[in-house]
Design a protein around this motif. Structure first.
Motif, PDB file in Angstrom:
ATOM      1  N   ALA A 109       0.845  -1.203   0.000  1.00 42.07           N
ATOM      2  CA  ALA A 109       0.000   0.000   0.000  1.00 42.07           C
ATOM      3  C   ALA A 109       0.877   1.248   0.000  1.00 42.07           C
ATOM      4  O   ALA A 109       2.076   1.185   0.293  1.00 42.07           O
ATOM      5  N   ALA A 110       0.274   2.378  -0.329  1.00 44.54           N
ATOM      6  CA  ALA A 110       1.017   3.634  -0.372  1.00 44.54           C
ATOM      7  C   ALA A 110       1.562   4.008   1.001  1.00 44.54           C
ATOM      8  O   ALA A 110       2.693   4.491   1.128  1.00 44.54           O
ATOM      9  N   ASP A 111       0.765   3.760   2.032  1.00 48.33           N
ATOM     10  CA  ASP A 111       1.177   4.058   3.401  1.00 48.33           C
ATOM     11  C   ASP A 111       0.278   3.297   4.363  1.00 48.33           C
ATOM     12  O   ASP A 111      -0.619   2.554   3.947  1.00 48.33           O
ATOM     13  N   ARG A 112       0.537   3.465   5.637  1.00 47.35           N
ATOM     14  CA  ARG A 112      -0.203   2.714   6.665  1.00 47.35           C
ATOM     15  C   ARG A 112      -1.701   3.009   6.605  1.00 47.35           C
ATOM     16  O   ARG A 112      -2.532   2.113   6.704  1.00 47.35           O
ATOM     17  N   ALA A 113      -2.040   4.278   6.424  1.00 44.85           N
ATOM     18  CA  ALA A 113      -3.443   4.672   6.413  1.00 44.85           C
ATOM     19  C   ALA A 113      -4.186   4.134   5.195  1.00 44.85           C
ATOM     20  O   ALA A 113      -5.421   4.061   5.200  1.00 44.85           O
ATOM     21  N   SER A 114      -3.463   3.746   4.147  1.00 39.67           N
ATOM     22  CA  SER A 114      -4.094   3.257   2.918  1.00 39.67           C
ATOM     23  C   SER A 114      -4.301   1.750   2.901  1.00 39.67           C
ATOM     24  O   SER A 114      -4.816   1.214   1.916  1.00 39.67           O
ATOM     25  N   LEU A 115      -3.880   1.047   3.948  1.00 40.09           N
ATOM     26  CA  LEU A 115      -4.111  -0.392   3.998  1.00 40.09           C
ATOM     27  C   LEU A 115      -5.612  -0.682   3.986  1.00 40.09           C
ATOM     28  O   LEU A 115      -6.387   0.050   4.608  1.00 40.09           O
ATOM     29  N   PRO A 116      -6.043  -1.732   3.309  1.00 37.81           N
ATOM     30  CA  PRO A 116      -7.474  -2.048   3.255  1.00 37.81           C
ATOM     31  C   PRO A 116      -7.950  -2.688   4.552  1.00 37.81           C
ATOM     32  O   PRO A 116      -7.906  -3.909   4.712  1.00 37.81           O
ATOM     33  N   GLY A 117      -8.398  -1.888   5.478  1.00 38.81           N
ATOM     34  CA  GLY A 117      -8.861  -2.406   6.759  1.00 38.81           C
ATOM     35  C   GLY A 117      -7.741  -2.524   7.772  1.00 38.81           C
ATOM     36  O   GLY A 117      -6.656  -1.967   7.602  1.00 38.81           O
ATOM     37  N   PRO A 118      -7.963  -3.279   8.846  1.00 40.84           N
ATOM     38  CA  PRO A 118      -6.933  -3.465   9.873  1.00 40.84           C
ATOM     39  C   PRO A 118      -5.674  -4.086   9.292  1.00 40.84           C
ATOM     40  O   PRO A 118      -5.728  -4.813   8.305  1.00 40.84           O
ATOM     41  N   VAL A 119      -4.549  -3.819   9.929  1.00 42.10           N
ATOM     42  CA  VAL A 119      -3.268  -4.297   9.401  1.00 42.10           C
ATOM     43  C   VAL A 119      -3.239  -5.818   9.290  1.00 42.10           C
ATOM     44  O   VAL A 119      -2.684  -6.375   8.330  1.00 42.10           O
ATOM     45  N   ALA A 144       9.113 -13.118  -5.687  1.00 36.49           N
ATOM     46  CA  ALA A 144       8.389 -11.867  -5.472  1.00 36.49           C
ATOM     47  C   ALA A 144       9.067 -11.146  -4.313  1.00 36.49           C
ATOM     48  O   ALA A 144       9.239 -11.741  -3.247  1.00 36.49           O
ATOM     49  N   ILE A 145       9.488  -9.908  -4.528  1.00 35.38           N
ATOM     50  CA  ILE A 145      10.117  -9.148  -3.442  1.00 35.38           C
ATOM     51  C   ILE A 145       9.186  -7.999  -3.059  1.00 35.38           C
ATOM     52  O   ILE A 145       8.810  -7.181  -3.893  1.00 35.38           O
ATOM     53  N   ILE A 146       8.796  -7.973  -1.803  1.00 37.74           N
ATOM     54  CA  ILE A 146       7.865  -6.963  -1.310  1.00 37.74           C
ATOM     55  C   ILE A 146       8.659  -5.763  -0.821  1.00 37.74           C
ATOM     56  O   ILE A 146       9.555  -5.896   0.023  1.00 37.74           O
ATOM     57  N   GLU A 147       8.344  -4.600  -1.346  1.00 34.69           N
ATOM     58  CA  GLU A 147       9.046  -3.396  -0.902  1.00 34.69           C
ATOM     59  C   GLU A 147       8.651  -3.051   0.529  1.00 34.69           C
ATOM     60  O   GLU A 147       7.455  -3.018   0.870  1.00 34.69           O
ATOM     61  N   LEU A 148       9.667  -2.827   1.366  1.00 31.96           N
ATOM     62  CA  LEU A 148       9.417  -2.289   2.703  1.00 31.96           C
ATOM     63  C   LEU A 148       8.973  -0.851   2.507  1.00 31.96           C
ATOM     64  O   LEU A 148       9.782   0.039   2.278  1.00 31.96           O
ATOM     65  N   HIS A 149       7.680  -0.635   2.549  1.00 26.91           N
ATOM     66  CA  HIS A 149       7.097   0.649   2.178  1.00 26.91           C
ATOM     67  C   HIS A 149       6.686   1.414   3.432  1.00 26.91           C
ATOM     68  O   HIS A 149       7.175   1.130   4.529  1.00 26.91           O
ATOM     69  N   LYS A 150       5.783   2.360   3.270  1.00 29.93           N
ATOM     70  CA  LYS A 150       5.319   3.171   4.406  1.00 29.93           C
ATOM     71  C   LYS A 150       4.062   2.553   5.021  1.00 29.93           C
ATOM     72  O   LYS A 150       3.189   3.263   5.508  1.00 29.93           O
ATOM     73  N   ASP A 151       3.990   1.212   4.978  1.00 28.53           N
ATOM     74  CA  ASP A 151       2.783   0.528   5.437  1.00 28.53           C
ATOM     75  C   ASP A 151       3.046  -0.400   6.616  1.00 28.53           C
ATOM     76  O   ASP A 151       2.478  -0.235   7.693  1.00 28.53           O
ATOM     77  N   LEU A 152       3.940  -1.369   6.455  1.00 29.61           N
ATOM     78  CA  LEU A 152       4.230  -2.326   7.515  1.00 29.61           C
ATOM     79  C   LEU A 152       5.563  -2.013   8.184  1.00 29.61           C
ATOM     80  O   LEU A 152       6.490  -1.516   7.544  1.00 29.61           O
ATOM     81  N   GLN A 153       5.652  -2.342   9.466  1.00 27.31           N
ATOM     82  CA  GLN A 153       6.946  -2.327  10.117  1.00 27.31           C
ATOM     83  C   GLN A 153       7.687  -3.605   9.733  1.00 27.31           C
ATOM     84  O   GLN A 153       7.096  -4.550   9.224  1.00 27.31           O
ATOM     85  N   ALA A 154       8.986  -3.621   9.964  1.00 28.41           N
ATOM     86  CA  ALA A 154       9.818  -4.720   9.472  1.00 28.41           C
ATOM     87  C   ALA A 154       9.366  -6.071  10.013  1.00 28.41           C
ATOM     88  O   ALA A 154       9.311  -7.065   9.279  1.00 28.41           O
ATOM     89  N   TRP A 155       9.039  -6.133  11.282  1.00 29.81           N
ATOM     90  CA  TRP A 155       8.656  -7.425  11.859  1.00 29.81           C
ATOM     91  C   TRP A 155       7.332  -7.915  11.283  1.00 29.81           C
ATOM     92  O   TRP A 155       7.103  -9.120  11.152  1.00 29.81           O
ATOM     93  N   GLU A 156       6.446  -6.992  10.891  1.00 24.79           N
ATOM     94  CA  GLU A 156       5.193  -7.381  10.252  1.00 24.79           C
ATOM     95  C   GLU A 156       5.449  -7.922   8.841  1.00 24.79           C
ATOM     96  O   GLU A 156       4.853  -8.922   8.432  1.00 24.79           O
ATOM     97  N   LEU A 157       6.344  -7.260   8.109  1.00 26.92           N
ATOM     98  CA  LEU A 157       6.679  -7.738   6.777  1.00 26.92           C
ATOM     99  C   LEU A 157       7.347  -9.109   6.848  1.00 26.92           C
ATOM    100  O   LEU A 157       7.101  -9.980   5.996  1.00 26.92           O
ATOM    101  N   ARG A 158       8.149  -9.327   7.864  1.00 25.05           N
ATOM    102  CA  ARG A 158       8.772 -10.636   8.061  1.00 25.05           C
ATOM    103  C   ARG A 158       7.705 -11.721   8.205  1.00 25.05           C
ATOM    104  O   ARG A 158       7.828 -12.804   7.626  1.00 25.05           O
ATOM    105  N   GLU A 159       6.647 -11.429   8.927  1.00 24.66           N
ATOM    106  CA  GLU A 159       5.566 -12.398   9.087  1.00 24.66           C
ATOM    107  C   GLU A 159       4.888 -12.720   7.758  1.00 24.66           C
ATOM    108  O   GLU A 159       4.539 -13.874   7.479  1.00 24.66           O
ATOM    109  N   VAL A 160       4.711 -11.697   6.922  1.00 27.51           N
ATOM    110  CA  VAL A 160       4.098 -11.912   5.606  1.00 27.51           C
ATOM    111  C   VAL A 160       4.975 -12.820   4.753  1.00 27.51           C
ATOM    112  O   VAL A 160       4.487 -13.770   4.125  1.00 27.51           O
TER     113      VAL A 160
END
Length: 339
Positions: A109-119, A144-160
């Protein structure tokens, strides 16, 4: 430390105001004796034509330039649009494979506020989409490489990544984005190092503000991030990664209002120790004191009166950052052969 310096490239999105085609972008990489190019959000009029993909692959082969590329956002706003997101990602996998990229870049997502619903829901959707294209990724030999963007913190992206399958999923580490989710870039590196496939360096100034902190992206080497320490650690943890200069400048400072109670609704599982490391940057930071034209506003067309200035600035900031990466950070291989 690796036997050779980490290879150096540039992210083409940072020269978007010049509206160069893909051949011109490769010419820039060759002129600056770069090892790699990350073709991101191509503006080439033939960007989605299969015949052009073959031509790009041949350009990379002829110039001996490592190529990485991919697509954009993969998370839809509504659950019923997930099939279309999967179809689009499959098309980008086909394009990346045809161009010879080992990866297909994705953004949530573009940023945290743009996530579709709860994180947590956004993370579940991301895993579902990524699992749906495993056959295509495996068939083409891609990750597939997911960009560490302005949406998830690193530990959340690790879970994904773990849930999607780290054999076919990795991380595109961008040092300019963690600061927007109250995270130190070094924290992101230490958390995500086993998954990092592509590293993009972007500098920031971070400083205290009455509502929390303010953040602004600046040319590499001109902000508050200690990139000498960062690159040293990157080389230790990710010795096979290609490193890209990615200055996105010309934007105004953004205020992150972490002192306001409502802000924390977006971070229900925030970690105090990681927040403390980030706030230490702000305590030692200050506003950018260099010259910068601020007129590159996301979502708003660039006024014609500012076009030439932004074009000059994007080129200047890119070249300044590449020089810093070579001479101060010790990155890159080809340029040494020509020195």
């Amino acid at each position: 430390m690796p036997a050779e310096p980490l290879p150096l490239g540039y992210n083409t999105y940072c020269l978007r105001a010049l509206r160069w085609n893909d051949a011109q972008l490769f010419e820039f990489a060759a002129r600056h004796r770069l090892d790699a190019i990350f073709l991101q959000d191509s503006l080439d009029p033939r960007a989605m034509e299969p015949e052009h993909w073959k031509e790009v692959r041949e350009m990379a082969r002829r110039l001996e330039i490592h190529l990485e590329t991919g697509g954009g956002g993969i998370l839809p706003k509504r659950a019923e649009d997930i099939p279309q997101s999967i179809a689009t990602l499959r098309r980008h996998i086909e394009r990346a494979a045809a161009m010879g990229s080992p990866y297909v870049r994705c953004v949530l997502a573009a940023d945290r506020a743009s996530l579709p619903g709860p994180v947590e829901q956004a993370m579940e959707w991301a895993v579902k989409i990524l699992r749906s294209v495993r056959a295509e990724l495996s068939g083409h030999g891609l990750k597939a490489i997911i960009e560490l963007h302005k949406d998830l913190q690193a530990w959340e992206l690790r879970e994904v990544v773990e849930a999607a399958g780290r054999d076919l999923t990795g991380v595109y580490l961008d040092t300019g984005n963690p600061v927007f989710v109250l995270e130190h870039p070094m924290t992101a590196l230490e958390t995500l190092a086993p998954y990092v496939e592509s590293a993009h360096l972007r500098d920031s100034v971070i400083y205290e503000h009455p509502r929390g902190v303010a953040v602004q992206w600046v040319p590499l080497g001109e902000g508050v991030i200690d990139f000498r320490a960062f690159v040293k650690r990157l080389a230790e943890l990710c010795p096979r990664v290609h490193v890209y200069n990615k200055p996105i400048t010309g934007r105004p400072p953004a205020v992150i209002p972490y002192l306001e109670q409502d802000f924390w609704k977006m971070f229900p599982r925030a970690r105090a120790a990681e927040l403390a490391a980030f706030l230490d940057l702000a305590r030692h930071g200050r506003p950018y004191e260099g010259h910068m034209v601020v007129e590159d506003i996301p979502g708003r067309p660039l006024p014609e009166a500012f076009r030439a200035a932004i074009q000059h600035q994007q080129l200047d900031h890119m070249e300044r950052g590449l020089e810093y990466a070579k001479k101060e950070l010790g990155l890159g291989r080809k340029w040494r052969q020509a020195a």
